[in-house]
Design a protein around this motif. Sequence first.
Motif, PDB file in Angstrom:
ATOM      1  N   LEU A  28      -8.285   1.666  -3.032  1.00  0.00           N
ATOM      2  CA  LEU A  28      -7.232   2.671  -2.946  1.00  0.00           C
ATOM      3  C   LEU A  28      -7.016   3.306  -4.314  1.00  0.00           C
ATOM      4  O   LEU A  28      -7.174   2.659  -5.349  1.00  0.00           O
ATOM      5  N   GLN A  29      -6.621   4.567  -4.316  1.00  0.00           N
ATOM      6  CA  GLN A  29      -6.344   5.254  -5.567  1.00  0.00           C
ATOM      7  C   GLN A  29      -4.913   5.766  -5.521  1.00  0.00           C
ATOM      8  O   GLN A  29      -4.550   6.566  -4.650  1.00  0.00           O
ATOM      9  N   LEU A  30      -4.117   5.285  -6.467  1.00  0.00           N
ATOM     10  CA  LEU A  30      -2.739   5.749  -6.596  1.00  0.00           C
ATOM     11  C   LEU A  30      -2.762   7.049  -7.370  1.00  0.00           C
ATOM     12  O   LEU A  30      -3.187   7.095  -8.526  1.00  0.00           O
ATOM     13  N   ARG A  31      -2.303   8.124  -6.758  1.00  0.00           N
ATOM     14  CA  ARG A  31      -2.365   9.441  -7.388  1.00  0.00           C
ATOM     15  C   ARG A  31      -1.036   9.850  -8.025  1.00  0.00           C
ATOM     16  O   ARG A  31      -1.027  10.538  -9.035  1.00  0.00           O
ATOM     17  N   ALA A  32       0.084   9.448  -7.391  1.00  0.00           N
ATOM     18  CA  ALA A  32       1.387   9.854  -7.928  1.00  0.00           C
ATOM     19  C   ALA A  32       2.467   8.923  -7.414  1.00  0.00           C
ATOM     20  O   ALA A  32       2.312   8.282  -6.367  1.00  0.00           O
ATOM     21  N   LEU A  33       3.570   8.864  -8.179  1.00  0.00           N
ATOM     22  CA  LEU A  33       4.747   8.080  -7.803  1.00  0.00           C
ATOM     23  C   LEU A  33       5.980   8.949  -7.938  1.00  0.00           C
ATOM     24  O   LEU A  33       6.100   9.717  -8.903  1.00  0.00           O
ATOM     25  N   ILE A  34       6.906   8.835  -7.018  1.00  0.00           N
ATOM     26  CA  ILE A  34       8.236   9.423  -7.159  1.00  0.00           C
ATOM     27  C   ILE A  34       9.209   8.274  -6.982  1.00  0.00           C
ATOM     28  O   ILE A  34       9.325   7.707  -5.885  1.00  0.00           O
ATOM     29  N   LEU A  35       9.860   7.884  -8.076  1.00  0.00           N
ATOM     30  CA  LEU A  35      10.774   6.752  -8.045  1.00  0.00           C
ATOM     31  C   LEU A  35      12.187   7.247  -7.757  1.00  0.00           C
ATOM     32  O   LEU A  35      12.731   8.089  -8.473  1.00  0.00           O
ATOM     33  N   GLY A  93      14.752   4.737  -6.210  1.00  0.00           N
ATOM     34  CA  GLY A  93      15.355   3.536  -5.627  1.00  0.00           C
ATOM     35  C   GLY A  93      14.680   3.149  -4.318  1.00  0.00           C
ATOM     36  O   GLY A  93      13.454   3.032  -4.240  1.00  0.00           O
ATOM     37  N   ALA A  94      15.479   2.973  -3.270  1.00  0.00           N
ATOM     38  CA  ALA A  94      14.953   2.572  -1.958  1.00  0.00           C
ATOM     39  C   ALA A  94      14.171   3.687  -1.280  1.00  0.00           C
ATOM     40  O   ALA A  94      13.470   3.445  -0.301  1.00  0.00           O
ATOM     41  N   HIS A  95      14.290   4.921  -1.809  1.00  0.00           N
ATOM     42  CA  HIS A  95      13.600   6.067  -1.205  1.00  0.00           C
ATOM     43  C   HIS A  95      12.365   6.478  -2.006  1.00  0.00           C
ATOM     44  O   HIS A  95      11.892   7.610  -1.886  1.00  0.00           O
ATOM     45  N   SER A  96      11.835   5.588  -2.814  1.00  0.00           N
ATOM     46  CA  SER A  96      10.641   5.885  -3.611  1.00  0.00           C
ATOM     47  C   SER A  96       9.441   6.105  -2.693  1.00  0.00           C
ATOM     48  O   SER A  96       9.334   5.484  -1.625  1.00  0.00           O
ATOM     49  N   VAL A  97       8.546   6.986  -3.118  1.00  0.00           N
ATOM     50  CA  VAL A  97       7.334   7.263  -2.349  1.00  0.00           C
ATOM     51  C   VAL A  97       6.143   7.281  -3.302  1.00  0.00           C
ATOM     52  O   VAL A  97       6.294   7.447  -4.505  1.00  0.00           O
ATOM     53  N   ALA A  98       4.980   7.113  -2.730  1.00  0.00           N
ATOM     54  CA  ALA A  98       3.741   7.114  -3.511  1.00  0.00           C
ATOM     55  C   ALA A  98       2.694   7.940  -2.781  1.00  0.00           C
ATOM     56  O   ALA A  98       2.681   8.011  -1.555  1.00  0.00           O
ATOM     57  N   ASN A  99       1.815   8.556  -3.569  1.00  0.00           N
ATOM     58  CA  ASN A  99       0.667   9.275  -3.028  1.00  0.00           C
ATOM     59  C   ASN A  99      -0.538   8.357  -3.212  1.00  0.00           C
ATOM     60  O   ASN A  99      -1.001   8.149  -4.332  1.00  0.00           O
ATOM     61  N   ILE A 100      -1.001   7.807  -2.104  1.00  0.00           N
ATOM     62  CA  ILE A 100      -2.169   6.918  -2.128  1.00  0.00           C
ATOM     63  C   ILE A 100      -3.280   7.605  -1.348  1.00  0.00           C
ATOM     64  O   ILE A 100      -3.160   7.817  -0.140  1.00  0.00           O
ATOM     65  N   ASP A 101      -4.323   7.978  -2.050  1.00  0.00           N
ATOM     66  CA  ASP A 101      -5.469   8.670  -1.438  1.00  0.00           C
ATOM     67  C   ASP A 101      -5.041   9.888  -0.623  1.00  0.00           C
ATOM     68  O   ASP A 101      -5.609  10.185   0.429  1.00  0.00           O
ATOM     69  N   GLY A 102      -3.995  10.586  -1.079  1.00  0.00           N
ATOM     70  CA  GLY A 102      -3.542  11.795  -0.393  1.00  0.00           C
ATOM     71  C   GLY A 102      -2.487  11.544   0.665  1.00  0.00           C
ATOM     72  O   GLY A 102      -1.917  12.493   1.192  1.00  0.00           O
ATOM     73  N   ASP A 103      -2.207  10.297   1.003  1.00  0.00           N
ATOM     74  CA  ASP A 103      -1.165   9.970   1.978  1.00  0.00           C
ATOM     75  C   ASP A 103       0.131   9.665   1.243  1.00  0.00           C
ATOM     76  O   ASP A 103       0.152   8.867   0.304  1.00  0.00           O
ATOM     77  N   ILE A 104       1.241  10.288   1.668  1.00  0.00           N
ATOM     78  CA  ILE A 104       2.555  10.029   1.087  1.00  0.00           C
ATOM     79  C   ILE A 104       3.188   8.909   1.905  1.00  0.00           C
ATOM     80  O   ILE A 104       3.407   9.052   3.111  1.00  0.00           O
ATOM     81  N   VAL A 105       3.453   7.768   1.240  1.00  0.00           N
ATOM     82  CA  VAL A 105       3.973   6.596   1.943  1.00  0.00           C
ATOM     83  C   VAL A 105       5.149   6.005   1.182  1.00  0.00           C
ATOM     84  O   VAL A 105       5.265   6.149  -0.031  1.00  0.00           O
ATOM     85  N   GLY A 106       5.989   5.315   1.930  1.00  0.00           N
ATOM     86  CA  GLY A 106       7.103   4.573   1.355  1.00  0.00           C
ATOM     87  C   GLY A 106       6.907   3.092   1.624  1.00  0.00           C
ATOM     88  O   GLY A 106       5.950   2.677   2.299  1.00  0.00           O
ATOM     89  N   ALA A 107       7.845   2.288   1.114  1.00  0.00           N
ATOM     90  CA  ALA A 107       7.764   0.837   1.329  1.00  0.00           C
ATOM     91  C   ALA A 107       7.830   0.533   2.822  1.00  0.00           C
ATOM     92  O   ALA A 107       8.619   1.121   3.565  1.00  0.00           O
ATOM     93  N   GLY A 108       6.956  -0.366   3.284  1.00  0.00           N
ATOM     94  CA  GLY A 108       6.896  -0.739   4.692  1.00  0.00           C
ATOM     95  C   GLY A 108       5.926   0.097   5.508  1.00  0.00           C
ATOM     96  O   GLY A 108       5.628  -0.228   6.656  1.00  0.00           O
ATOM     97  N   GLU A 109       5.430   1.185   4.953  1.00  0.00           N
ATOM     98  CA  GLU A 109       4.496   2.055   5.682  1.00  0.00           C
ATOM     99  C   GLU A 109       3.058   1.637   5.366  1.00  0.00           C
ATOM    100  O   GLU A 109       2.810   0.790   4.519  1.00  0.00           O
ATOM    101  N   ARG A 110       2.118   2.270   6.086  1.00  0.00           N
ATOM    102  CA  ARG A 110       0.705   1.908   5.939  1.00  0.00           C
ATOM    103  C   ARG A 110      -0.085   3.059   5.321  1.00  0.00           C
ATOM    104  O   ARG A 110       0.135   4.213   5.642  1.00  0.00           O
ATOM    105  N   ALA A 111      -1.014   2.690   4.445  1.00  0.00           N
ATOM    106  CA  ALA A 111      -1.989   3.616   3.880  1.00  0.00           C
ATOM    107  C   ALA A 111      -3.356   3.015   4.190  1.00  0.00           C
ATOM    108  O   ALA A 111      -3.671   1.913   3.748  1.00  0.00           O
ATOM    109  N   ARG A 112      -4.144   3.729   4.990  1.00  0.00           N
ATOM    110  CA  ARG A 112      -5.383   3.173   5.560  1.00  0.00           C
ATOM    111  C   ARG A 112      -5.022   1.894   6.291  1.00  0.00           C
ATOM    112  O   ARG A 112      -4.176   1.922   7.160  1.00  0.00           O
ATOM    113  N   ASP A 113      -5.637   0.779   5.954  1.00  0.00           N
ATOM    114  CA  ASP A 113      -5.283  -0.486   6.634  1.00  0.00           C
ATOM    115  C   ASP A 113      -4.512  -1.411   5.694  1.00  0.00           C
ATOM    116  O   ASP A 113      -4.508  -2.617   5.867  1.00  0.00           O
TER     117      ASP A 113
END
Length: 108
Positions: free
Chosen positions: A49-56, A58-78
Amino acid sequence: MKRALLLALMAATVSTAAAERPLRDPFARPAPPPPPPAPTPEPVAPPPLQLRALILNGAHSVANIDGDIVGAGERARDYTVLRIDAQGVLVTRAGKQQLLTMNEKDKQ
């Protein structure tokens, strides 16, 4: 008389058994052995996996992993995202955890 009947019965049994047995060509070559089974391909590990970006936020933080925007508890690929914080993104897959960071030296 009994002896003649017994001999006739035995001769019929022998001739019937001989007739049921298939004839074999004594000059025929034996069948070649079956080919070995094809090897099963080994499972290919997915690319890292490649981490491309982070938006911090608090509890609403999100990350761009391989082009997918995900939050805690969500899935990126498998992979499942466990947490997102200033250190990076902690993901898990098949019981193994991995920390994705933005540092260039960690990608090598």
